[in-house]
Design an enzyme around this catalytic site. Structure first.
Site, PDB file in Angstrom:
ATOM      1  N   ASP A  12     -14.516   1.002  44.660  1.00  0.00           N
ATOM      2  CA  ASP A  12     -14.198   2.323  44.149  1.00  0.00           C
ATOM      3  C   ASP A  12     -12.728   2.636  44.476  1.00  0.00           C
ATOM      4  O   ASP A  12     -12.083   1.926  45.261  1.00  0.00           O
ATOM      5  CB  ASP A  12     -15.134   3.333  44.824  1.00  0.00           C
ATOM      6  CG  ASP A  12     -14.802   4.767  44.471  1.00  0.00           C
ATOM      7  OD1 ASP A  12     -14.690   5.066  43.280  1.00  0.00           O
ATOM      8  OD2 ASP A  12     -14.666   5.580  45.406  1.00  0.00           O
ATOM      9  N   SER A  46     -14.196   2.742  38.778  1.00  0.00           N
ATOM     10  CA  SER A  46     -13.909   4.153  39.052  1.00  0.00           C
ATOM     11  C   SER A  46     -14.355   5.036  37.902  1.00  0.00           C
ATOM     12  O   SER A  46     -14.551   4.573  36.773  1.00  0.00           O
ATOM     13  CB  SER A  46     -12.403   4.320  39.269  1.00  0.00           C
ATOM     14  OG  SER A  46     -12.032   5.676  39.361  1.00  0.00           O
ATOM     15  N   ALA A  47     -14.499   6.325  38.197  1.00  0.00           N
ATOM     16  CA  ALA A  47     -14.722   7.312  37.139  1.00  0.00           C
ATOM     17  C   ALA A  47     -13.437   7.572  36.358  1.00  0.00           C
ATOM     18  O   ALA A  47     -13.465   8.185  35.290  1.00  0.00           O
ATOM     19  CB  ALA A  47     -15.232   8.616  37.739  1.00  0.00           C
ATOM     20  N   ASN A 228     -22.176   8.176  43.403  1.00  0.00           N
ATOM     21  CA  ASN A 228     -22.082   7.359  42.193  1.00  0.00           C
ATOM     22  C   ASN A 228     -21.764   5.897  42.517  1.00  0.00           C
ATOM     23  O   ASN A 228     -21.859   5.036  41.636  1.00  0.00           O
ATOM     24  CB  ASN A 228     -21.040   7.934  41.226  1.00  0.00           C
ATOM     25  CG  ASN A 228     -19.636   7.942  41.791  1.00  0.00           C
ATOM     26  OD1 ASN A 228     -19.433   8.166  42.978  1.00  0.00           O
ATOM     27  ND2 ASN A 228     -18.659   7.701  40.943  1.00  0.00           N
TER      28      ASN A 228
END
Length: 277
Positions: A12, A46-47, A228
């Protein structure tokens, strides 16, 4: 039972490789260089959008590795401006249109953001959107009515809703009561509500990236700090939680490291792979 040798690392970004000042540490850069000497890829998941990820990948010297953007809704390889799609899972158009209609009617002041490939379209330029732009280094296109011209956009990979935590909590509860079969909502921060296709997760991203490298899941180390990240942490051969993770994330991981402000990822790479601090 002896743990399989790690041959791939998936990490992440925010709260993990970046400290609270959104910076990469020299110690992490050194450890990534040691990974490259051993020909062990580090893939960022990652978002963030590809444009929000590429500068960090470039700073770490990651040139050939894929990027798993939007929590895996879009996995690409190559320069962000001229990339190859390895996998993508866009939002269902009909359900997206229904959700946008409901949000604009019920929460007219909410900052709604759509992400399509490299494009970021926002309903307004308020302080939350400005802060997101500062963090990611991107600039949104402002369009008050996101429904207007929606059909002309390409594949839409993510929707992001930003507001005060108490407002986002109300929005989250409201959307969970609706009948959306193809879309899923999750909190990435207390004031960030992300919407992706239901099948999208970092677990799926890990599977697709491991398949790309033709490696078993047991040979993958996954590192993250939030809920997440849990799917990939649970699935990887070695799943690590950051010291700044919520307790539930730490309990689901096989091990934990120090926080993002204490070079947790660099220490984990040294401990489990490079053996050098």
């Amino acid at each position: 039972m002896t743990r399989q040798e790690i041959k791939l690392v998936i990490s992440d970004i925010d709260g993990t490789i970046l400290n609270d000042q959104h910076q990469l540490s020299p110690e992490l850069k050194e450890q990534v260089a040691r990974l490259q000497e051993r020909k062990i890829p580090l893939v960022l998941a990652s978002a963030r959008s590809p444009l929000g990820m590429e500068p960090l990948a470039r700073e770490l010297g990651l040139k050939q590795e894929p990027l798993a953007a939007y929590n895996g809704a879009l996995i690409i390889k190559g320069d962000a401006e001229n990339y190859q799609v390895l996998a993508e899972h866009p939002l269902d158009r009909k359900e997206l249109q229904k959700m946008l209609t409901l949000l604009q009617e019920e929460f007219p002041d909410l900052a709604i953001n759509l992400y399509s490939g490299l494009d970021w379209i926002s309903s307004q330029l308020n302080r939350w959107v400005q802060l997101e732009a500062e963090i990611t280094g991107e600039s949104p296109q402002i369009k008050e009515d996101l429904l207007d011209g929606l059909d002309q956009l390409g594949a839409i990979h993510k929707m992001l809703l930003i507001d005060e935590p108490e407002v986002i909590e109300k929005v989250y509860s409201y959307l969970e009561e609706q009948d959306f079969k193809e879309l899923a909502c999750y909190l990435s921060k207390a004031n960030y509500l992300e919407i992706t296709a239901r099948q999208v997760s970092k677990e799926l991203a890990l599977r697709e990236i491991a398949s790309y490298y033709q490696l078993p899941l047991e040979a993958v180390m996954a590192i993250g700090d939030n809920y997440n990240d849990l799917p990939m942490i649970r699935l990887a051969g070695l799943g690590l939680a950051m010291g700044n993770s919520p307790q539930a994330v730490k309990e689901a991981a096989q091990a934990s490291t120090l926080s993002n402000n204490q070079n947790g990822v660099a220490l984990a790479l040294a401990k489990y792979i490079t053996k050098k601090k």
